[in-house]
Design an enzyme around this catalytic site. Sequence first.
Site, PDB file in Angstrom:
ATOM      1  N   LYS A 124     -12.173  -9.599  -3.135  1.00 24.71           N
ATOM      2  CA  LYS A 124     -10.728  -9.340  -3.233  1.00 24.71           C
ATOM      3  C   LYS A 124     -10.197 -10.016  -4.506  1.00 24.71           C
ATOM      4  O   LYS A 124     -10.962 -10.308  -5.415  1.00 24.71           O
ATOM      5  CB  LYS A 124     -10.023  -9.849  -1.968  1.00 24.71           C
ATOM      6  CG  LYS A 124     -10.409  -9.058  -0.725  1.00 24.71           C
ATOM      7  CD  LYS A 124      -9.923  -7.620  -0.798  1.00 24.71           C
ATOM      8  CE  LYS A 124     -10.316  -6.822   0.434  1.00 24.71           C
ATOM      9  NZ  LYS A 124      -9.985  -5.401   0.264  1.00 24.71           N
ATOM     10  N   SER A 163       0.837  -1.213   0.000  1.00 22.02           N
ATOM     11  CA  SER A 163       0.000   0.000   0.000  1.00 22.02           C
ATOM     12  C   SER A 163       0.869   1.260   0.000  1.00 22.02           C
ATOM     13  O   SER A 163       0.591   2.228  -0.713  1.00 22.02           O
ATOM     14  CB  SER A 163      -0.884   0.032   1.250  1.00 22.02           C
ATOM     15  OG  SER A 163      -1.836  -0.993   1.221  1.00 22.02           O
ATOM     16  N   ASP A 168      -6.562  -8.023   4.846  1.00 28.21           N
ATOM     17  CA  ASP A 168      -5.721  -8.794   3.928  1.00 28.21           C
ATOM     18  C   ASP A 168      -5.085 -10.001   4.612  1.00 28.21           C
ATOM     19  O   ASP A 168      -4.512 -10.874   3.949  1.00 28.21           O
ATOM     20  CB  ASP A 168      -4.623  -7.892   3.344  1.00 28.21           C
ATOM     21  CG  ASP A 168      -5.200  -6.839   2.398  1.00 28.21           C
ATOM     22  OD1 ASP A 168      -6.354  -6.986   1.956  1.00 28.21           O
ATOM     23  OD2 ASP A 168      -4.485  -5.861   2.107  1.00 28.21           O
ATOM     24  N   SER A 200     -13.377   1.645   2.852  1.00 28.50           N
ATOM     25  CA  SER A 200     -12.375   1.186   1.884  1.00 28.50           C
ATOM     26  C   SER A 200     -11.323   2.260   1.701  1.00 28.50           C
ATOM     27  O   SER A 200     -11.625   3.379   1.256  1.00 28.50           O
ATOM     28  CB  SER A 200     -13.047   0.885   0.545  1.00 28.50           C
ATOM     29  OG  SER A 200     -12.087   0.905  -0.493  1.00 28.50           O
ATOM     30  N   GLN A 211      -9.116   2.238  -0.482  1.00 29.33           N
ATOM     31  CA  GLN A 211      -8.926   2.501  -1.916  1.00 29.33           C
ATOM     32  C   GLN A 211      -9.919   3.552  -2.389  1.00 29.33           C
ATOM     33  O   GLN A 211      -9.571   4.462  -3.135  1.00 29.33           O
ATOM     34  CB  GLN A 211      -9.065   1.195  -2.701  1.00 29.33           C
ATOM     35  CG  GLN A 211      -7.939   0.224  -2.363  1.00 29.33           C
ATOM     36  CD  GLN A 211      -8.059  -1.100  -3.087  1.00 29.33           C
ATOM     37  OE1 GLN A 211      -9.048  -1.373  -3.755  1.00 29.33           O
ATOM     38  NE2 GLN A 211      -7.046  -1.943  -2.939  1.00 29.33           N
ATOM     39  N   GLY A 216      -5.819  -3.859  -7.598  1.00 29.10           N
ATOM     40  CA  GLY A 216      -6.993  -3.054  -7.264  1.00 29.10           C
ATOM     41  C   GLY A 216      -6.603  -1.683  -6.730  1.00 29.10           C
ATOM     42  O   GLY A 216      -7.267  -0.675  -7.019  1.00 29.10           O
TER      43      GLY A 216
HETATM   44  C1  S3P Z   1      -5.576  -1.248   0.161  1.00 29.14           C
HETATM   45  C2  S3P Z   1      -6.790  -1.233   0.793  1.00 29.14           C
HETATM   46  C3  S3P Z   1      -7.561  -2.445   1.109  1.00 29.14           C
HETATM   47  C4  S3P Z   1      -6.702  -3.700   0.983  1.00 29.14           C
HETATM   48  C5  S3P Z   1      -5.858  -3.691  -0.249  1.00 29.14           C
HETATM   49  C6  S3P Z   1      -4.923  -2.499  -0.247  1.00 29.14           C
HETATM   50  C7  S3P Z   1      -4.892   0.037  -0.110  1.00 29.14           C
HETATM   51  O1  S3P Z   1      -8.637  -2.576   0.219  1.00 29.14           O
HETATM   52  O2  S3P Z   1      -7.522  -4.855   1.015  1.00 29.14           O
HETATM   53  O3  S3P Z   1      -5.091  -4.867  -0.345  1.00 29.14           O
HETATM   54  O4  S3P Z   1      -3.683   0.037  -0.408  1.00 29.14           O
HETATM   55  O5  S3P Z   1      -5.558   1.083  -0.030  1.00 29.14           O
HETATM   56  P1  S3P Z   1     -10.005  -1.743   0.401  1.00 29.14           P
HETATM   57  O6  S3P Z   1      -9.646  -0.325   0.383  1.00 29.14           O
HETATM   58  O7  S3P Z   1     -10.865  -2.088  -0.766  1.00 29.14           O
HETATM   59  O8  S3P Z   1     -10.579  -2.210   1.671  1.00 29.14           O
END
Ligand code: S3P
Length: 437
Positions: A344, A23, A317, A168, A170, A95
């Site tokens: 996921k 991340s 995760d 989330s 993300q 993602g």
């Molecule tokens: C992440 C946020 C998480 C996590 C992903 C990495 C990030 O997902 O599961 O592996 O780097 O912002 P979500 O934001 O969808 O929960």
Amino acid sequence: MLTYQIQAGGQLSGTIQVPGDKSISHRAVMFAALAEGTSEITGFLSGEDCLCTMRAFRAMGVAIEQLGATHLRVRGVGLHGLKAAAAALDLGNSGTSMRLMAGLLSGQRFASELIGDASLSRRPMRRIVEPLRQMGAQIETAERGTAPLRIAAAAQLHAISYASPVASAQVKSGLLLAGLYADGRTEVREPGISRDHTERMLRAFGVQVESGNGFAAVTGGQPLRATDVAVPADISSATFFMVGAAIVPGSEVLLSGVGINPTRHGIIEILRRMGAVIELLNPREVGGEPVADLCIQAPLQLQAIAIGHDLVTLAIDEMPAVFVAAACARGQTVITGAEELRVKESDRIAAMCDGLQTLGIDAMAAADGARITGGVLHGGTVDSCGDHRIAMSFAMAALRSSAPLTILDCANVDTSFPGFADLARRAGLGIAVQPAS
Ligand code: S3P
């Protein structure tokens, strides 16, 4: 296609240095690219996901030199200095790249197309696309709200105050990045805790970010100032070794320089509640992120526990590895409030329960979690469904299985953990990697 062949039994030991946080590595490249001036990133995760982010920014005209395997120099182009890429940006399995970049590309004066592999092309994108449309972005998706995403050249984005139905990071991060290009204060409210690396790192790049319990906000037009970023080791990668140590009585491992951000540290609490002894040694702060060396000692017997939504969000995760710990614990572990696991890189509830059942464990899937009764793990063949974290979780299960394990479709381990098999072998796992026949 790669297959893991893993001998049954063994024990992990020693000091283990896992690679950089995924991340944080993504964000470091993105923010350094948007900054004014040159930033150096050390401890960068050279895994496929973060390399997709790096290639995407190079394709948009950012000069990124790779000074070493984990050392980058990024010449930032400023908030308005990106250029249209010549082709669609291929974000592979990632993602994080797709959702964050959807936000930041919504603010550009050129059009972009974001594509990904089969797994990424199945994942839900409406959660980020719909609020971006409310900000004025024009984005087309495939029929089911999935990639490819076609983002039109932006008119002026409008700041919004958005209550996200899912917690989330993300989505939150994508909206904050779009918010840098919007005409006022963009606020994201969430129903629970999500990781806060974006807020921390934007501040390190000189941006004023408001944040508190369940919200974050940014005012548009603020420039990012280049800064160096030291990326800590990824607690999500450390987790496989933490669980591998916790399930074999007598084990003790030390994991160096691991990020223990309080929005991510649920695995420590979960394993402690199950009976593992975990010490946080030499706590320190690196680049605005808390870091420590983690010493894990196995109990004589792990105990089953109940894991609800609050703890799941702090270890989202890490949950596939928790399924393995549960399979080795005494009693029934009940996991609830974990429906996000279904969207996921694979449907992680189904992938873990199917695999554990194949190995002789009573693992009953529910819509939002599972009930797993600890027992004896047989050998056998399990399908990782092309999901890095499923592959590495089952690899650790072999430490407690009564016969060898074969794990299929493991190439995607490289998305987050290049060198996993070699590191695991040095730590005591009897793992061999074979091209699929
Ligand atoms: C992440 C946020 C998480 C996590 C992903 C990495 C990030 O997902 O599961 O592996 O780097 O912002 P979500 O934001 O969808 O929960």
